[in-house]
Design an enzyme around this catalytic site. Sequence first.
Site, PDB file in Angstrom:
ATOM      1  N   HIS A 131      70.823 -12.760  83.250  1.00 21.41           N
ATOM      2  CA  HIS A 131      71.006 -11.648  82.322  1.00 21.41           C
ATOM      3  C   HIS A 131      71.445 -12.189  80.964  1.00 21.41           C
ATOM      4  O   HIS A 131      72.348 -13.023  80.884  1.00 21.41           O
ATOM      5  CB  HIS A 131      72.079 -10.674  82.835  1.00 21.41           C
ATOM      6  CG  HIS A 131      71.779 -10.112  84.191  1.00 21.41           C
ATOM      7  ND1 HIS A 131      72.014 -10.818  85.337  1.00 21.41           N
ATOM      8  CD2 HIS A 131      71.252  -8.922  84.568  1.00 21.41           C
ATOM      9  CE1 HIS A 131      71.647 -10.076  86.385  1.00 21.41           C
ATOM     10  NE2 HIS A 131      71.183  -8.932  85.944  1.00 21.41           N
ATOM     11  N   LYS A 157      65.072 -12.531  89.023  1.00 20.78           N
ATOM     12  CA  LYS A 157      65.275 -11.355  88.176  1.00 20.78           C
ATOM     13  C   LYS A 157      65.740 -11.825  86.801  1.00 20.78           C
ATOM     14  O   LYS A 157      66.752 -12.525  86.689  1.00 20.78           O
ATOM     15  CB  LYS A 157      66.324 -10.418  88.774  1.00 20.78           C
ATOM     16  CG  LYS A 157      66.616  -9.211  87.879  1.00 20.78           C
ATOM     17  CD  LYS A 157      67.848  -8.438  88.336  1.00 20.78           C
ATOM     18  CE  LYS A 157      68.204  -7.337  87.350  1.00 20.78           C
ATOM     19  NZ  LYS A 157      69.520  -6.731  87.656  1.00 20.78           N
TER      20      LYS A 157
END
Length: 234
Positions: A131, A157
Site C-alpha cells: 500500500h 495486492k
Amino acid sequence: MNPSKGEVKEFLQKPRYVCASIFHENGADMIKSAAAAMISGADLVEIRLDALTELDPEGVRDLLKQIPHPLIATNRMKGEGGFFQGSETERIEVLLAAAEWADYVDVELQTRDKYISEIIKASKSTIISYHNFQETPPRDELFRIARMATAEGDLAKLAVMPQKMQDTLTVLEVVCRCENTIAIAMGKLGSYTRVVAPLLGSPITYASLEGEIAPGQLDIKTTREILDVFINRR
C-alpha cells in the site's frame, strides 16, 4: 494475435469476487456487518482486525469462528494505513491466530521474511500486499513488486495513490500483465479502477458497506451491478 472465442469465454468465466471491507472497534459490530455485507451482494469479507480496540490471539479466534462467511483477515501495520498499536511480534501472533479460520490472510510485503514464511505455512491462502498512500511508483517498480508478492503468496495486492490519470492506467496495465494480482488506484481519481480492474482480470475488488474504508471505495451494490453486467452474467 486476436484471442479465440474459447479464450475469451474462459477469461470471462474466471471468478471476480467482491470483498466488503469490515472496520469496527468491537467484534459484535463486525459480525453484524459481515452478515449484512453478504446479504448486500458481497462474495467475501475483509475483517480489519487492526480496528479492534481489544485485540489478542484468543479473542481473534473467537471472533472469526462466529463469521460463517468466506473471509480475509488483515491486521494492517501503521506504515501501510493500519491502526495496530502493538509490537510487530504481537501483530504477527494475531495473524497466525486468524489463519486458523480465515480463507485468506493478508500480510504486507515489507513484513520480515521469517514472519511471512510463518504466516504462509499456517494459512490456507495468502495475499501479499503493498500500500502506498502518497504516490504511484513507476510501472517497472510496480511490476517488480507484483512479481515479488506472487512469488511469496497466492495473490498479490497493490493499492497506490494516483497523482494523474496516467497513474491509473499504469495500475490497470499491471492487472493486465501480472497474473493473480489485485491492483487498485485509490482516491476519487482512481475509483473507476475498482470496477475496471476486475474486468481486466483482477480476482478480487474491495467495496464498502457503510462508507468507504479506503479512499475511493464504491459501495457493494454499485460494484456488484457493474460486474454482473460485464462479467458475471447469468
